[in-house]
Design an enzyme around this catalytic site. Structure first.
Site, PDB file in Angstrom:
ATOM      1  N   LEU A  90      58.008 -47.358   6.550  1.00 47.55           N
ATOM      2  CA  LEU A  90      58.147 -46.227   5.634  1.00 47.55           C
ATOM      3  C   LEU A  90      57.574 -46.609   4.276  1.00 47.55           C
ATOM      4  CD1 LEU A  90      61.795 -45.149   6.577  1.00 47.55           C
ATOM      5  CD2 LEU A  90      59.625 -44.539   7.680  1.00 47.55           C
TER       6      LEU A  90
ATOM      7  N   GLY B 217      57.199 -43.401  -0.481  1.00 47.96           N
ATOM      8  CA  GLY B 217      57.892 -43.154  -1.745  1.00 47.96           C
ATOM      9  C   GLY B 217      57.027 -43.417  -2.961  1.00 47.96           C
TER      10      GLY B 217
ATOM     11  N   ARG C 204      60.768 -46.189 -10.560  1.00 48.99           N
ATOM     12  CA  ARG C 204      61.261 -47.271 -11.424  1.00 48.99           C
ATOM     13  C   ARG C 204      60.220 -48.352 -11.678  1.00 48.99           C
ATOM     14  NH1 ARG C 204      66.898 -48.560  -8.550  1.00 48.99           N
ATOM     15  NH2 ARG C 204      65.890 -47.425  -6.836  1.00 48.99           N
TER      16      ARG C 204
ATOM     17  N   LYS D   2      54.233 -47.809  -5.127  1.00 48.64           N
ATOM     18  CA  LYS D   2      55.038 -49.029  -5.235  1.00 48.64           C
ATOM     19  C   LYS D   2      54.652 -50.073  -4.199  1.00 48.64           C
ATOM     20  CE  LYS D   2      59.333 -48.930  -3.791  1.00 48.64           C
ATOM     21  NZ  LYS D   2      60.812 -48.778  -3.717  1.00 48.64           N
TER      22      LYS D   2
ATOM     23  N   GLY E 110      73.013 -49.179   0.516  1.00 43.26           N
ATOM     24  CA  GLY E 110      73.996 -48.477   1.328  1.00 43.26           C
ATOM     25  C   GLY E 110      74.997 -49.460   1.907  1.00 43.26           C
TER      26      GLY E 110
ATOM     27  N   ASN F  39      73.408 -52.342   4.205  1.00 44.53           N
ATOM     28  CA  ASN F  39      72.365 -51.960   5.142  1.00 44.53           C
ATOM     29  C   ASN F  39      71.020 -52.374   4.563  1.00 44.53           C
ATOM     30  OD1 ASN F  39      70.806 -50.597   7.123  1.00 44.53           O
ATOM     31  ND2 ASN F  39      70.711 -48.792   5.786  1.00 44.53           N
TER      32      ASN F  39
ATOM     33  N   TYR G 259      16.696 -64.530 -14.604  1.00 47.15           N
ATOM     34  CA  TYR G 259      16.727 -63.083 -14.786  1.00 47.15           C
ATOM     35  C   TYR G 259      15.691 -62.684 -15.825  1.00 47.15           C
ATOM     36  CZ  TYR G 259      18.726 -58.425 -15.641  1.00 47.15           C
ATOM     37  OH  TYR G 259      18.919 -57.074 -15.767  1.00 47.15           O
TER      38      TYR G 259
END
Length: 464
Positions: free
Chosen positions: A9, A12, A16, A23, A139, A169, A386
């Site tokens: 996942l 998001g 912050r 992120k 959580g 969790n 050059y």
């Protein structure tokens, strides 16, 4: 063995972080956060990964490349909604491993154990949990009196008693696919955030009597996520410590590990010594018995055995065995040094090859040059490569001697065992074995120096 598909996942915004970039693309130890997660998945033996993207999704997909499949979450409506977007791509999976794209500290062996326990237990879901002293932001895992998982309560929805729970969790799960997808359809955004929580699937399974298993992560550091730049720096320190310790256990000496910065994926041979304030980045490979640093910065380069590099910058270069680089040398992309080459202080080399045993001791620029074996390049030598429109090559044959303060105006070729007089500007090819002098003849004017000194003295007297 049932088919396992990982779903990461990564949709998001990460407000912050206060950043214009997604992120999950912020980098630590040489990789983005999501690349660390995907590397752990690969290390676990899982060959298929789906990345759920949303905010900055094109940027994420462009950085990760075509090696993964991508599901889109157009609106960020929570983790449950995000996972549901991967359903069609994961239709053949029997087991779905779900991870957050901002958890760079997960180890492959932990993920492999999570999948194995999920299968052994025959669980509908298996959570990776951890016991931490400060559970703020995570959580909480709520168990019944028999210790069975009942539900997960997000911090924003937790009361004081729930907030006191220290078992968290991690956001990493294994699901049985046939039970997961129907459960996602039943989620409702009935929470403080108004989102579809993936954690509600756990409570749903428990109410229906499905087995929900929890695997306690042996190292709580693994589950730490990144939500701001303070946590980004913390994750970087942990990853760097792991990398450095692994190298030391393989026989590399890090004189001061706390001040040595080595990217994930860098390889170093045994008995190499790395001094402090050295940065080894990208796809760098270093052989055995080398001395690197102090204050060396090496990126995407290959270094042979028994080579010494100090106070120097090396980029996308190949360096042979028993070379000596620095101090204060700059090897730019495309540099190739054969064995036993010396590159000394204040030397810059770009897109050039220097042959075995040759020396470029100091104050020199070599660009688009091919230098043969056993060549000596005197101090202050410059390849003038050059012309304002194009880059031109310089070739120096084996055994040539280039005197100090020489300008080699490309395109030009200096033959084998030829000698260039100091202070020369060479604009034409030099035959093998020749002595080339390209400077004005010295003229001595008797007494003129004294006249000038006396004249200067008179001017100073008049000014007083």
């Amino acid at each position: 063995m049932s088919k396992v598909v990982a779903v990461v996942l990564a949709a998001g915004e990460g407000k912050r972080m206060r950043s214009g970039r997604p992120k999950v693309l912020h980098r630590v130890a040489g990789r983005s956060l999501v690349e660390h997660v995907l590397a752990a998945v690969e290390a676990a033996g899982i060959t298929e990964s789906i990345v759920v993207v949303g905010h900055g999704g094109e940027e994420v997909r462009n950085e990760l490349g075509p090696g993964f499949r991508y599901a889109w979450q157009e609106k960020q409506l929570g983790t449950g909604h995000a996972l549901a977007q991967a359903r069609d791509l994961a239709r053949e999976a029997e087991t779905v491993l779900v991870l957050c794209g901002d958890t760079p500290l997960l180890r492959g062996e932990t993920l492999a154990r999570l999948v194995a326990e999920h299968r052994e237990q025959g669980a509908a879901a298996t959570l990776l949990v951890a016991a931490v002293e400060d559970p703020t932001g995570y959580g909480r895992v709520i168990r019944d009196k028999e210790g069975r998982v009942q539900r997960i309560v997000e911090e924003g929805d937790a009361d004081a008693a729930t907030r006191a729970v220290k078992e968290i969790n991690s956001g990493t799960y294994c699901f049985t696919a046939s039970l997961l997808w129907p459960a996602l359809e039943e989620l409702r955004p009935e929470n403080a955030q108004g989102e579809y929580y993936l954690t509600d699937v756990i409570e749903l399974f428990c109410r229906r009597g499905y087995l929900v298993h929890a695997l306690l992560c042996p190292d709580p550091e693994e589950v730490l996520g990144v939500n701001d730049r303070v946590q980004l720096a913390r994750a970087g320190r942990i990853l760097q410590r792991r990398i450095n310790e692994e190298l030391m256990l393989k026989g590399v000496t890090l004189v001061d590990p706390d001040n040595t910065y080595i990217h994930a994926g860098v390889e170093i041979g045994r008995d190499t010594v790395v001094w402090p304030f050295t940065f080894l980045e990208g796809k760098t490979w270093i052989g055995s018995g080398c001395v690197i640093g102090p204050q060396a910065s090496i990126r995407d380069s290959r270094i042979g055995d028994e080579t010494v590099i100090s106070y120097s910058v090396v980029r996308e270069s190949t360096i042979g065995n028993r070379c000596q680089i620095g101090p204060f040398a700059y090897l730019r992309p495309g540099t190739v040094l054969d064995d036993r080459v010396k590159v000394g202080d204040f030397v810059e080399i770009k897109a050039s090859r220097v042959g075995e045993g040759s020396k470029v001791p100091h104050l020199t620029y070599l660009g688009d040059a091919t230098v043969g074996k056993e060549v000596n390049i005197g101090a202050g030598t410059i390849t003038c490569n050059y012309d304002g429109l194009h880059k031109w090559p310089t070739v120096v044959g084996d055994g040539a001697f280039i005197g100090s303060n020489t300008n080699l105006v490309a395109p030009v070729e200096v033959g084998e065992r030829s000698v260039i007089g100091a202070g020369s500007t060479i604009t034409e090819d030099v035959p093998p074995g020749a002595l080339a002098i390209g400077r004005a003849r010295q003229v001595n004017l008797a007494g003129k120096g004294l006249e000038k000194l006396n004249a200067k003295g008179r001017v100073r007297d008049e000014q007083r």
